[in-house]
Enzyme design. Structure first.
Site, short mmCIF file in Angstrom:
data_model
loop_
_atom_site.label_atom_id
_atom_site.label_comp_id
_atom_site.label_asym_id
_atom_site.label_seq_id
_atom_site.Cartn_x
_atom_site.Cartn_y
_atom_site.Cartn_z
N SER A 168 0.83 -1.21 0.00
CA SER A 168 0.00 0.00 0.00
C SER A 168 0.86 1.25 0.00
O SER A 168 1.97 1.28 0.58
CB SER A 168 -0.90 0.01 1.24
OG SER A 168 -1.56 1.26 1.38
N TYR A 182 -2.35 0.05 9.96
CA TYR A 182 -2.50 -0.57 8.64
C TYR A 182 -1.24 -0.36 7.80
O TYR A 182 -0.67 -1.31 7.25
CB TYR A 182 -3.71 0.00 7.92
CG TYR A 182 -3.78 -0.40 6.47
CD1 TYR A 182 -4.13 -1.70 6.11
CD2 TYR A 182 -3.49 0.50 5.45
CE1 TYR A 182 -4.18 -2.09 4.78
CE2 TYR A 182 -3.54 0.13 4.13
CZ TYR A 182 -3.88 -1.16 3.79
OH TYR A 182 -3.92 -1.54 2.47
N LYS A 195 1.59 -3.23 6.52
CA LYS A 195 1.97 -3.49 5.14
C LYS A 195 3.48 -3.41 4.96
O LYS A 195 4.08 -4.21 4.22
CB LYS A 195 1.27 -2.49 4.21
CG LYS A 195 -0.20 -2.78 3.98
CD LYS A 195 -0.40 -4.12 3.31
CE LYS A 195 -1.84 -4.40 2.96
NZ LYS A 195 -2.03 -5.69 2.27
#
Length: 321
Positions: free
Chosen positions: A117, A141, A145
């Site tokens: 991402s 998040y 990643k």
């Protein structure tokens, strides 16, 4: 050849499955339907109802179906919500990736394309993000990643593993009418659902240091994204070496207000968006260069913003009512 697609019942994953089939490769899907949909997976594709945390199930599936490569998309993908649910995010995204890599090792599968991402960059201080831009994630998040990328790198030092990670940000549109974005947090579905319900779409902040005051983002069509995953997997299967990371970016951002204008034009519904307060942590601009991916993965923006919006609207309309 058979490719395992984790999270293959989701919006992006299901598009990737369709792209693999068009390229003549068989797929096996592993998904626990926490955000995916059974109906998004074609009936003749092997579908395993499991979380990737179940290492034994995933390893068995790889062996039984003679899987030769993996495309790893499964995970908890909501950056904002991850701040409130950090432990869940790390369990699904970090421990899930550990479990998948363990299953691959047990099944002697040594090729993986990882769905990373642009969130790994946080709020970059450059106009155009490249793979050399410093990583500084600002949410669990984004951190998860980046850790996923590290796990691939470190695993490749310990045992045979050919890998690459694809970093991208705003994936939009639909390639076929039966697949559409159902996320409760992404801009396109938020705007479309508002219009379908007779509400006025909202812009969070119009006082950013951008040409029209609204955030500028990198929007890419899901079909273009899916094609890049297929090329990456094909090259790994052919024994080619890829870069550890690639940005899938447009190189040219679009503002939230410009998206609103495009939505009004595509739908024929005239509206003036409401202006709300900024959301904490929203950077003014994130736009990435796709030059490296263009060189190695045949990456290109084949769809205009108007086509992205219209395809998203048409697919959602097909499921309205």
């Amino acid at each position: 050849m058979t490719v395992l697609v984790t999270g293959g019942a989701g919006y992006i994953g299901s598009h990737i499955v369709r792209a693999f089939r068009l390229a003549g490769l068989d797929c096996v899907v592993v998904d626990d339907f926490s955000s995916g949909h059974r109906e998004f997976v074609p009936d003749d594709v092997v579908l395993i109802d499991s979380n990737i945390l179940d290492t034994a199930v995933v390893a068995k599936a790889m062996v039984e179906h003679r899987v030769e490569a993996v495309v790893h998309l499964a995970g908890f993908k909501y950056a904002g919500v991850s701040v409130q649910r950090p432990l869940h995010t790390y369990e699904q995204n970090v421990q899930g990736t550990v479990s998948l890599l363990q299953a691959m090792h047990e099944a002697d599968v040594d090729k993986v394309v990882f769905s990373s991402s642009a969130a790994v960059y946080g709020t970059p201080d450059v106009e155009l993000v490249t793979e050399a831009t410093a990583t500084a994630p600002e949410s669990p998040y984004g951190e998860s990643k980046l850790i996923g990328e590290w796990l691939l790198r470190d695993s490749a030092r310990a045992f045979p593993l050919h890998h690459t990670s694809l970093r991208y940000f705003n994936v939009v549109g639909s390639a076929v009418p039966d697949l559409y974005d159902t996320s409760p947090h992404n801009l396109f579905p938020l705007v479309i659902e508002a219009l379908l319900e007779g509400r006025t779409p909202r812009i969070n902040g119009n006082d950013y240091p951008t040409p029209d005051g609204t955030c500028v983002r990198d929007y890419i069509h899901v079909a273009d994204l899916a094609d890049a995953h297929v090329v990456a997997a094909q090259k790994l299967l052919a024994g080619e070496t890829l870069e550890p990371v690639y940005n899938l970016g447009s190189g040219d951002g679009v503002s939230v207000r410009e998206i609103m204008t495009a939505v009004a034009e595509a739908t024929g519904i005239a509206f003036e968006p409401e202006i709300a307060d900024r959301r904490p942590g929203d950077p003014a601009r994130i736009v990435a260069s796709g030059e490296l991916a263009s060189r190695d993965l045949d990456w290109t923006m084949r769809h205009s913003v108007a086509e992205m919006v219209k395809s998203a609207w048409d697919a959602r309309q097909a499921h309205a009512g």
